[in-house]
Design a protein around this motif. Structure first.
Motif, PDB file in Angstrom:
ATOM      1  N   GLN A  36      -1.095 -24.330  20.833  1.00  0.00           N
ATOM      2  CA  GLN A  36      -2.433 -23.976  20.364  1.00  0.00           C
ATOM      3  C   GLN A  36      -2.722 -24.588  19.002  1.00  0.00           C
ATOM      4  O   GLN A  36      -3.827 -25.085  18.745  1.00  0.00           O
ATOM      5  CB  GLN A  36      -2.575 -22.460  20.300  1.00  0.00           C
ATOM      6  N   ARG A  40      -5.630 -27.333  18.168  1.00  0.00           N
ATOM      7  CA  ARG A  40      -6.586 -27.119  17.082  1.00  0.00           C
ATOM      8  C   ARG A  40      -6.597 -28.310  16.127  1.00  0.00           C
ATOM      9  O   ARG A  40      -7.627 -28.689  15.577  1.00  0.00           O
ATOM     10  CB  ARG A  40      -6.235 -25.830  16.347  1.00  0.00           C
ATOM     11  N   ASN A  43      -8.440 -31.052  17.800  1.00  0.00           N
ATOM     12  CA  ASN A  43      -9.828 -30.595  17.742  1.00  0.00           C
ATOM     13  C   ASN A  43     -10.731 -31.302  18.754  1.00  0.00           C
ATOM     14  O   ASN A  43     -11.897 -31.584  18.484  1.00  0.00           O
ATOM     15  CB  ASN A  43     -10.400 -30.762  16.328  1.00  0.00           C
ATOM     16  N   THR A  66      -7.936 -25.582  24.790  1.00  0.00           N
ATOM     17  CA  THR A  66      -9.069 -25.917  23.936  1.00  0.00           C
ATOM     18  C   THR A  66      -8.654 -25.592  22.503  1.00  0.00           C
ATOM     19  O   THR A  66      -7.567 -25.049  22.277  1.00  0.00           O
ATOM     20  CB  THR A  66     -10.311 -25.094  24.311  1.00  0.00           C
ATOM     21  N   PRO A  67      -9.491 -25.879  21.501  1.00  0.00           N
ATOM     22  CA  PRO A  67      -9.142 -25.444  20.144  1.00  0.00           C
ATOM     23  C   PRO A  67      -9.023 -23.929  20.010  1.00  0.00           C
ATOM     24  O   PRO A  67      -8.426 -23.439  19.052  1.00  0.00           O
ATOM     25  CB  PRO A  67     -10.301 -25.978  19.297  1.00  0.00           C
ATOM     26  N   GLY A  68      -9.585 -23.185  20.996  1.00  0.00           N
ATOM     27  CA  GLY A  68      -9.588 -21.727  20.894  1.00  0.00           C
ATOM     28  C   GLY A  68      -8.623 -20.989  21.789  1.00  0.00           C
ATOM     29  O   GLY A  68      -8.145 -19.917  21.435  1.00  0.00           O
ATOM     30  N   ARG A  69      -8.305 -21.569  22.994  1.00  0.00           N
ATOM     31  CA  ARG A  69      -7.431 -20.835  23.902  1.00  0.00           C
ATOM     32  C   ARG A  69      -6.945 -21.724  25.039  1.00  0.00           C
ATOM     33  O   ARG A  69      -7.442 -22.829  25.241  1.00  0.00           O
ATOM     34  CB  ARG A  69      -8.115 -19.592  24.442  1.00  0.00           C
ATOM     35  N   ALA A 226     -17.309 -20.003  22.554  1.00  0.00           N
ATOM     36  CA  ALA A 226     -16.199 -19.057  22.687  1.00  0.00           C
ATOM     37  C   ALA A 226     -14.861 -19.769  22.842  1.00  0.00           C
ATOM     38  O   ALA A 226     -13.808 -19.194  22.552  1.00  0.00           O
ATOM     39  CB  ALA A 226     -16.433 -18.130  23.880  1.00  0.00           C
ATOM     40  N   LEU A 227     -14.883 -21.031  23.308  1.00  0.00           N
ATOM     41  CA  LEU A 227     -13.661 -21.818  23.474  1.00  0.00           C
ATOM     42  C   LEU A 227     -13.394 -22.705  22.264  1.00  0.00           C
ATOM     43  O   LEU A 227     -12.447 -23.498  22.274  1.00  0.00           O
ATOM     44  CB  LEU A 227     -13.761 -22.693  24.728  1.00  0.00           C
ATOM     45  N   GLY A 228     -14.233 -22.611  21.240  1.00  0.00           N
ATOM     46  CA  GLY A 228     -14.109 -23.519  20.107  1.00  0.00           C
ATOM     47  C   GLY A 228     -14.724 -24.874  20.372  1.00  0.00           C
ATOM     48  O   GLY A 228     -14.404 -25.853  19.692  1.00  0.00           O
TER      49      GLY A 228
END
Length: 303
Positions: A36, A40, A43, A66-69, A226-228
């Protein structure tokens, strides 16, 4: 520890278009938390980590972040990773090569057909591991329009109305009545959460029949804060669910139907996704996603 990586532009035959993807090789020693962090750092919409497959007959197991999850499945990582592995493992013979790459994803094993030609950008195509199904409801178009910076009258065209479909990831599909409105659409942070967050929606997919290119059937944009991912240049997983939208509203006869989706133009990343639907006995039987990808960079990652 040093790990090799590549980046590719996916759903394009030209570098610096399409959707960028990072692929990290031999990532078995990385924890999910480290993956993760690396995603990130890159990006990009998604970063793929290749690990040893559970079934030695398969090409690889992949984890997609993704950058978020982490995601159970995604389209442009599937296409890009399959093309990269085919290039690295299946050398051309007389200027061409066809290969089957089997990727173990959290959603299940995905078989990808790859076509390599010396004089053309590689092309890959896979059958969606899950068919789209309706999943939940959306608020009134006034709230949807407010979240997207549009007018309520700009939501919907013909018989198309907003819908939610899932095929591993859930997307809200919002029909928009033309390119001018599509170009103005943007995330309204003050209203976004109340319109979309309660439904556990991964992303919001806007589409219209008005297109920039004659070969295209739909023009699309996809927002996934929500996923970045504020906006995605090309979204294969959302295109799988979109097959449910096309099947629901366009009254397709039995047979094979191809639809080209253009996306990413508002971001300066033109993309082209080939969506194939096979309808049998009045129902959606197969959804297939295809596209090109080109390698851009390679290097070593220090972890």
């Amino acid at each position: 520890m040093q790990l090799r990586y590549h980046t590719l532009d996916v759903f394009t035959d030209t570098r610096f278009g399409g959707n960028p993807l990072a692929v990290v090789h031999d990532a078995d020693g990385l924890s999910p938390e480290a993956m993760q962090q690396i995603a990130r750092e890159f990006n990009l919409s998604e970063t793929v980590f290749i690990v040893k497959p559970s079934n030695p007959a398969h090409s690889a197991r992949v984890r997609i972040f993704t950058p978020g999850r982490e995601l159970p499945f995604a389209g442009h990582p599937t296409v890009g990773t399959a093309i990269l592995l085919a290039q690295l493992r299946a050398p051309l013979v007389n200027g061409e090569r066809d290969a089957i790459i089997v990727l173990e994803e959290a959603i299940g094993a995905v078989r990808v057909g790859v076509r390599l030609r010396a004089d053309a950008a590689p092309f890959a195509e896979f059958d969606a591991p899950k068919l789209p199904q309706k999943d939940g409801t959306l608020p009134a178009r006034e709230r949807l329009a407010g979240a997207l910076g549009l007018l309520p009258r700009e939501i919907g065209f013909e018989n198309h109305t907003p819908q939610c479909f899932t095929s591993g990831n859930t997307f809200a599909y919002i029909p928009v009545n033309g390119l001018e409105a599509m170009g103005r659409a943007a995330i309204n942070a003050g209203e976004w959460g109340s319109a979309f967050a309660p439904s556990q929606i991964s992303g919001v997919y806007l589409y219209t029949r008005q297109c920039l290119h004659k070969a295209s059937a739909f023009h699309a944009r996809m927002f996934a804060p929500a996923l970045g991912v504020p906006e995605d240049p090309a979204t294969g997983a959302a295109a799988v669910g979109f097959a449910g939208v096309v099947d629901a509203f366009d009254d397709l006869p039995d047979g094979l139907h191809k639809r080209v989706i253009e996306q990413g133009y508002e971001m300066g990343r033109p993309s082209s996704i080939v969506l194939t639907l096979i309808v049998e006995r009045g129902g959606l039987d197969t959804v297939r996603i295809g596209g090109n990808a080109v390698r851009v960079t390679e290097g070593t990652l220090e972890v």
